[in-house]
Design a protein around this motif. Structure first.
Motif, PDB file in Angstrom:
ATOM      1  N   ASP A  42       0.828  -1.209   0.000  1.00  0.00           N
ATOM      2  CA  ASP A  42       0.000   0.000   0.000  1.00  0.00           C
ATOM      3  C   ASP A  42       0.860   1.256   0.000  1.00  0.00           C
ATOM      4  O   ASP A  42       0.530   2.254  -0.645  1.00  0.00           O
ATOM      5  CB  ASP A  42      -0.930   0.011   1.215  1.00  0.00           C
ATOM      6  CG  ASP A  42      -2.174  -0.813   0.985  1.00  0.00           C
ATOM      7  OD1 ASP A  42      -3.107  -0.313   0.341  1.00  0.00           O
ATOM      8  OD2 ASP A  42      -2.205  -1.979   1.436  1.00  0.00           O
ATOM      9  N   ALA A  43       1.985   1.212   0.712  1.00  0.00           N
ATOM     10  CA  ALA A  43       2.892   2.365   0.744  1.00  0.00           C
ATOM     11  C   ALA A  43       3.526   2.591  -0.621  1.00  0.00           C
ATOM     12  O   ALA A  43       3.688   3.735  -1.070  1.00  0.00           O
ATOM     13  CB  ALA A  43       3.970   2.162   1.805  1.00  0.00           C
ATOM     14  N   ALA A  44       3.896   1.496  -1.305  1.00  0.00           N
ATOM     15  CA  ALA A  44       4.476   1.616  -2.646  1.00  0.00           C
ATOM     16  C   ALA A  44       3.452   2.189  -3.616  1.00  0.00           C
ATOM     17  O   ALA A  44       3.772   3.035  -4.468  1.00  0.00           O
ATOM     18  CB  ALA A  44       4.962   0.252  -3.128  1.00  0.00           C
ATOM     19  N   ASP A  45       2.202   1.751  -3.491  1.00  0.00           N
ATOM     20  CA  ASP A  45       1.128   2.284  -4.339  1.00  0.00           C
ATOM     21  C   ASP A  45       0.885   3.756  -4.029  1.00  0.00           C
ATOM     22  O   ASP A  45       0.698   4.578  -4.936  1.00  0.00           O
ATOM     23  CB  ASP A  45      -0.141   1.467  -4.105  1.00  0.00           C
ATOM     24  CG  ASP A  45      -1.242   1.810  -5.100  1.00  0.00           C
ATOM     25  OD1 ASP A  45      -0.975   1.779  -6.326  1.00  0.00           O
ATOM     26  OD2 ASP A  45      -2.366   2.111  -4.661  1.00  0.00           O
ATOM     27  N   PHE A  46       0.921   4.121  -2.746  1.00  0.00           N
ATOM     28  CA  PHE A  46       0.730   5.509  -2.328  1.00  0.00           C
ATOM     29  C   PHE A  46       1.853   6.387  -2.864  1.00  0.00           C
ATOM     30  O   PHE A  46       1.625   7.518  -3.322  1.00  0.00           O
ATOM     31  CB  PHE A  46       0.653   5.574  -0.800  1.00  0.00           C
ATOM     32  CG  PHE A  46       0.425   6.953  -0.238  1.00  0.00           C
ATOM     33  CD1 PHE A  46      -0.385   7.883  -0.872  1.00  0.00           C
ATOM     34  CD2 PHE A  46       1.037   7.319   0.970  1.00  0.00           C
ATOM     35  CE1 PHE A  46      -0.591   9.161  -0.336  1.00  0.00           C
ATOM     36  CE2 PHE A  46       0.832   8.580   1.505  1.00  0.00           C
ATOM     37  CZ  PHE A  46       0.022   9.501   0.857  1.00  0.00           C
ATOM     38  N   ALA A  47       3.094   5.883  -2.824  1.00  0.00           N
ATOM     39  CA  ALA A  47       4.223   6.652  -3.365  1.00  0.00           C
ATOM     40  C   ALA A  47       4.000   6.962  -4.841  1.00  0.00           C
ATOM     41  O   ALA A  47       4.287   8.071  -5.310  1.00  0.00           O
ATOM     42  CB  ALA A  47       5.529   5.880  -3.161  1.00  0.00           C
ATOM     43  N   GLU A  48       3.490   5.974  -5.579  1.00  0.00           N
ATOM     44  CA  GLU A  48       3.205   6.211  -6.993  1.00  0.00           C
ATOM     45  C   GLU A  48       2.075   7.221  -7.175  1.00  0.00           C
ATOM     46  O   GLU A  48       2.104   8.044  -8.098  1.00  0.00           O
ATOM     47  CB  GLU A  48       2.858   4.901  -7.693  1.00  0.00           C
ATOM     48  CG  GLU A  48       2.772   5.040  -9.203  1.00  0.00           C
ATOM     49  CD  GLU A  48       2.715   3.701  -9.912  1.00  0.00           C
ATOM     50  OE1 GLU A  48       3.370   3.568 -10.966  1.00  0.00           O
ATOM     51  OE2 GLU A  48       2.028   2.784  -9.411  1.00  0.00           O
ATOM     52  N   MET A  49       1.078   7.199  -6.284  1.00  0.00           N
ATOM     53  CA  MET A  49      -0.001   8.187  -6.324  1.00  0.00           C
ATOM     54  C   MET A  49       0.544   9.602  -6.106  1.00  0.00           C
ATOM     55  O   MET A  49       0.136  10.556  -6.777  1.00  0.00           O
ATOM     56  CB  MET A  49      -1.053   7.863  -5.259  1.00  0.00           C
ATOM     57  CG  MET A  49      -1.865   6.608  -5.548  1.00  0.00           C
ATOM     58  SD  MET A  49      -2.740   5.977  -4.084  1.00  0.00           S
ATOM     59  CE  MET A  49      -3.881   7.317  -3.736  1.00  0.00           C
ATOM     60  N   LEU A  50       1.490   9.738  -5.162  1.00  0.00           N
ATOM     61  CA  LEU A  50       2.086  11.050  -4.897  1.00  0.00           C
ATOM     62  C   LEU A  50       2.931  11.514  -6.076  1.00  0.00           C
ATOM     63  O   LEU A  50       2.923  12.706  -6.429  1.00  0.00           O
ATOM     64  CB  LEU A  50       2.939  11.005  -3.631  1.00  0.00           C
ATOM     65  CG  LEU A  50       2.201  10.839  -2.303  1.00  0.00           C
ATOM     66  CD1 LEU A  50       3.194  10.834  -1.146  1.00  0.00           C
ATOM     67  CD2 LEU A  50       1.164  11.941  -2.102  1.00  0.00           C
ATOM     68  N   LEU A  51       3.670  10.591  -6.701  1.00  0.00           N
ATOM     69  CA  LEU A  51       4.452  10.944  -7.884  1.00  0.00           C
ATOM     70  C   LEU A  51       3.539  11.524  -8.957  1.00  0.00           C
ATOM     71  O   LEU A  51       3.827  12.584  -9.527  1.00  0.00           O
ATOM     72  CB  LEU A  51       5.184   9.709  -8.420  1.00  0.00           C
ATOM     73  CG  LEU A  51       5.912   9.873  -9.764  1.00  0.00           C
ATOM     74  CD1 LEU A  51       7.022  10.910  -9.659  1.00  0.00           C
ATOM     75  CD2 LEU A  51       6.472   8.528 -10.238  1.00  0.00           C
ATOM     76  N   ARG A  52       2.437  10.833  -9.228  1.00  0.00           N
ATOM     77  CA  ARG A  52       1.486  11.324 -10.227  1.00  0.00           C
ATOM     78  C   ARG A  52       0.905  12.679  -9.801  1.00  0.00           C
ATOM     79  O   ARG A  52       0.745  13.580 -10.626  1.00  0.00           O
ATOM     80  CB  ARG A  52       0.352  10.317 -10.411  1.00  0.00           C
ATOM     81  CG  ARG A  52      -0.685  10.775 -11.438  1.00  0.00           C
ATOM     82  CD  ARG A  52      -1.876   9.811 -11.529  1.00  0.00           C
ATOM     83  NE  ARG A  52      -2.845  10.290 -12.513  1.00  0.00           N
ATOM     84  CZ  ARG A  52      -3.774  11.196 -12.266  1.00  0.00           C
ATOM     85  NH1 ARG A  52      -3.866  11.733 -11.053  1.00  0.00           N
ATOM     86  NH2 ARG A  52      -4.608  11.583 -13.220  1.00  0.00           N
TER      87      ARG A  52
END
Length: 371
Positions: free
Chosen positions: A138-148
């Motif tokens: 979930d943290a890895a997915d969240f990091a990608e959300m923040l990048l976007r």
């Protein structure tokens, strides 16, 4: 009604006059003239990097000057419009003048925030690194959300960006990513986004549909310029080359073009794999390494690392929460700024949070100076 309108217009006029004083318009015009002369030189593009800096700086300053002059003109026009409405007793014209003053207030407040960026490196371009922290996939997915989110914010503003490195997680999302925002004052603007971001939601990766809290860290660095003299001896750098990889570890390049640099004295490691050639990747990685070492050097000189680079645990350095369940809310824990529409925020609608952060930082600095 008339007194209220005149009072608002007087306040806006005074605020804009203060902004014009801070921006030193005469000096601004002088610098624009100087840059225009440099941009007109026949050998300008003999040095492409220097030419790009000159033309980028010129374009930015011209935009700054144009923005102030247009606001000054709009205030004058709004006053004339109100007088016309009063003379003709025209309700439609009066409503138009009031709408224009509302619009002017918003534009002048945005420009006022820009004048608060007066730190040593605030005018620089920015290097942003996002890392997944506690919370697993979930943290890895969240990091990608923040990048976007940040790339969308820059896209909305028309700011050029360049992604230098993306390290993908095995199941979903990213372990980390580093990108540049190539716009003057990007560092001063985005540096208030630094810290730990927290996401609360029903995990799409949990087949029992449980709520999950995860964390991602955002680091913002100023781009190093020649005047900083961050020279790194070759014998202090270890260079490793490897193949660029995509999601799930798949190879996206058949040659060893990705570059990892390790600064031996400090142990700082940076990598770049998004350029086509090893030479380009090494140059990009070196820029990131120089930026990190600049921060370290400043920390040693001032003995206050948090001045430019905030670090901390997931719990100790939280600056914003994104709650998607059981309710919808994004809240900044420093400024109390809130939004009930996380979808818009995660799509790059960050201005209210960034502006509040800049004002909050200025207040903190003023309080510290007063002690």
């Amino acid at each position: 009604m008339a007194a209220d309108f005149s009072s608002r217009l007087d306040d806006l006029n005074g605020t804009l006059a203060s902004i014009e004083t801070v921006m030193k318009l005469d000096d601004l015009r002088d610098e624009i003239r100087d840059l225009e002369q440099q941009a007109g030189a026949p050998d300008l593009w003999d040095d492409v990097e220097a030419a790009q800096k000159i033309t980028s700086r010129l374009s930015y300053l011209q935009g700054d000057l144009r923005r102030v002059e247009e606001l000054r003109s709009r205030i004058d026009d709004a006053a004339v419009l109100w007088e016309m409405a009063a003379e003709e007793d025209d309700e439609a014209t009066r409503a138009e003048a009031e709408r224009e003053v509302d619009s002017l207030q918003k534009s002048i407040e945005e420009l006022e925030v820009r004048t608060l960026l007066s730190g040593e490196y605030d005018s620089r371009e920015a290097l942003v690194t996002i890392r997944s922290e506690a919370g697993g996939v979930d943290a890895a997915d969240f990091a990608e959300m923040l990048l976007r989110m940040y790339l969308r914010w820059a896209e909305r503003k028309g700011y050029p960006t360049e992604v230098y490195d993306t390290s993908y997680a095995e199941e979903a999302g990213i372990k980390s990513a580093t990108f540049a925002v190539k716009q003057p004052y990007a560092y001063g603007t985005l540096s208030v986004e630094q810290g730990t971001h927290r996401l609360v939601r029903i995990s799409p990766f949990d087949n029992q549909g449980r709520r999950q809290t995860s964390f991602a860290g955002v680091e913002v660095l100023p781009v190093v310029e020649q005047t900083d003299h961050v020279d790194i001896p070759e014998n202090e750098i270890r260079v490793d080359v490897f193949r660029s990889s995509g999601p799930g570890g798949q190879s996206v390049n058949t040659t060893d073009s990705a570059v990892r640099l390790t600064h031996i004295p400090t142990g700082i490691v940076v990598s770049c794999q998004n350029e086509k050639s090893q030479i380009q990747n090494r140059a990009a990685a070196l820029r990131v390494l120089q930026a990190r070492l600049l921060v370290v050097r400043q920390a040693e000189q001032k003995a206050e690392l948090d001045a430019l680079k905030g670090e901390g645990s997931s719990w100790g350095n939280q600056m914003r929460s994104y709650v998607l369940h059981p309710y919808q809310m994004v809240k900044d824990l420093r400024t109390e700024t809130e939004s009930g529409n996380p979808g818009n925020v995660l799509d790059g609608d960050l201005d209210a949070f960034i502006e509040a952060g800049i004002r909050w930082r200025k207040e903190q600095e003023a309080t510290a100076d007063a002690v």
